[in-house]
Design a protein around this motif. Structure first.
Motif, PDB file in Angstrom:
ATOM      1  N   VAL A 110       0.839  -1.204   0.000  1.00  0.00           N
ATOM      2  CA  VAL A 110       0.000   0.000   0.000  1.00  0.00           C
ATOM      3  C   VAL A 110       0.872   1.251   0.000  1.00  0.00           C
ATOM      4  O   VAL A 110       0.631   2.197  -0.774  1.00  0.00           O
ATOM      5  CB  VAL A 110      -0.952  -0.008   1.218  1.00  0.00           C
ATOM      6  CG1 VAL A 110      -1.588   1.363   1.413  1.00  0.00           C
ATOM      7  CG2 VAL A 110      -2.033  -1.073   1.044  1.00  0.00           C
ATOM      8  N   HIS A 126      -6.797  -2.328  -3.026  1.00  0.00           N
ATOM      9  CA  HIS A 126      -5.396  -2.633  -3.315  1.00  0.00           C
ATOM     10  C   HIS A 126      -5.033  -4.018  -2.774  1.00  0.00           C
ATOM     11  O   HIS A 126      -4.354  -4.803  -3.453  1.00  0.00           O
ATOM     12  CB  HIS A 126      -4.483  -1.570  -2.699  1.00  0.00           C
ATOM     13  CG  HIS A 126      -3.036  -1.789  -2.991  1.00  0.00           C
ATOM     14  ND1 HIS A 126      -2.424  -1.317  -4.138  1.00  0.00           N
ATOM     15  CD2 HIS A 126      -2.072  -2.473  -2.303  1.00  0.00           C
ATOM     16  CE1 HIS A 126      -1.152  -1.688  -4.133  1.00  0.00           C
ATOM     17  NE2 HIS A 126      -0.911  -2.386  -3.040  1.00  0.00           N
ATOM     18  N   GLU A 128     -10.003   2.300  -0.780  1.00  0.00           N
ATOM     19  CA  GLU A 128      -8.898   2.164  -1.720  1.00  0.00           C
ATOM     20  C   GLU A 128      -7.846   1.181  -1.198  1.00  0.00           C
ATOM     21  O   GLU A 128      -7.293   0.379  -1.956  1.00  0.00           O
ATOM     22  CB  GLU A 128      -8.259   3.526  -1.989  1.00  0.00           C
ATOM     23  CG  GLU A 128      -7.192   3.522  -3.078  1.00  0.00           C
ATOM     24  CD  GLU A 128      -7.736   3.157  -4.446  1.00  0.00           C
ATOM     25  OE1 GLU A 128      -6.946   2.700  -5.294  1.00  0.00           O
ATOM     26  OE2 GLU A 128      -8.956   3.329  -4.675  1.00  0.00           O
ATOM     27  N   VAL A 178      -0.811   4.646  -1.912  1.00  0.00           N
ATOM     28  CA  VAL A 178      -2.221   4.701  -1.526  1.00  0.00           C
ATOM     29  C   VAL A 178      -2.333   5.362  -0.153  1.00  0.00           C
ATOM     30  O   VAL A 178      -1.556   5.062   0.757  1.00  0.00           O
ATOM     31  CB  VAL A 178      -2.826   3.287  -1.480  1.00  0.00           C
ATOM     32  CG1 VAL A 178      -4.269   3.331  -0.985  1.00  0.00           C
ATOM     33  CG2 VAL A 178      -2.752   2.631  -2.853  1.00  0.00           C
TER      34      VAL A 178
END
Length: 262
Positions: A60, A76, A72, A65
């Motif tokens: 991440v 991911h 989100e 992100v």
């Protein structure tokens, strides 16, 4: 290993195998190092589910992100190409073509992994993968698996043959992690480690129970035990549970057996 209790795969009745052994517990309780050694001695696979959350966190961050964007982050992780090695002698972790076994242990990951681990959608995704890995260790030529991490004994593998909650006092856990990270357990090192232990456990406890043994889960306090003694105590408990000679250990029994290991 001089003295102590000797337990091997041959100590476990053949009809009880392949074995699934689940080990839960708070940070610094020794569950990772002990579980890995137990798996090695019994000839079982080893699954570090905490490393899966760390690898997800690494990915991440690598992708840029925002950790506060829960949907989100979850997406991911659902798309994550993650490979977990289950050989206790060399349990590698790979994200895509990257070996991240060392990177996921860095402080930068430790300080934020709870942000990913407390994401309920992430937990649901990794739960499915953990169960798949445990099931894979039940078949083929595998003898079984020692799986350790949060929720293993209650959510991930509640039907495991052996379920153990490995705990230790906060003082013992801080000293162990300080020595692991800083090479010493002096006051400064302990304080530098406190956030990783106390805060992370506090954060993770919002979505996971790893401090109180559920029904049918054996509680082993390793506060007064060193590494070898803890491994011996876990091996002895596994043998006694699988052979049906014990279903739980009380404090006096645990203390007596720990004192006998040398």
């Amino acid at each position: 290993m001089p003295g102590g209790i000797t337990v091997s795969a041959q100590s476990v009745p053949a009809e009880a195998r392949p074995l699934v052994i689940a080990v839960d517990g708070p940070s610094g309780s020794g569950k990772s190092s002990v579980s890995r050694e137990v798996a090695r001695r019994l000839g079982l696979e080893y699954l570090d589910t905490g490393a899966m959350y760390r690898a997800a966190t690494w990915s991440v961050l690598e992708a840029g992100v925002d950790l506060t964007d829960a949907p989100e982050v979850a997406q991911h992780v659902r798309d994550l190409d993650l490979t977990m090695g289950t050989d206790p002698s060399a349990p590698g972790v790979r994200v895509r073509d990257h070996d991240v076994a060392a990177a996921i242990r860095e402080t930068a990951i430790s300080t934020v992994v709870s942000k990913v681990a407390t994401n309920l959608e992430v937990r649901a995704e990794l739960l499915k993968r953990q169960r798949d890995l445990i099931q894979a260790a039940r078949v083929g030529t595998h003898q079984g698996v020692v799986a350790e991490g949060r929720d293993i004994t209650t959510v991930v593998a509640p039907d495991a043959d052996v379920r153990i909650l490995l705990t230790a006092s906060e003082e013992a856990r801080l000293a162990r992690r300080a020595k692991e990270l800083h090479g010493t357990a002096d006051a400064a090192s302990v304080e530098a480690t406190r956030d990783q232990i106390v805060r992370r456990d506090s954060d993770d406890s919002t979505v996971s129970n790893f401090e109180v043994a559920a029904d049918g889960v054996l509680h082993l306090d390793s506060s007064a035990l060193d590494f070898e003694q803890t491994v011996d105590a876990v091996l002895a408990a596994i043998t006694r549970i699988v052979t049906g000679t014990v279903t739980d250990l009380d404090d006096s029994d645990r203390t007596a057996r720990a004192g006998a290991v040398s």
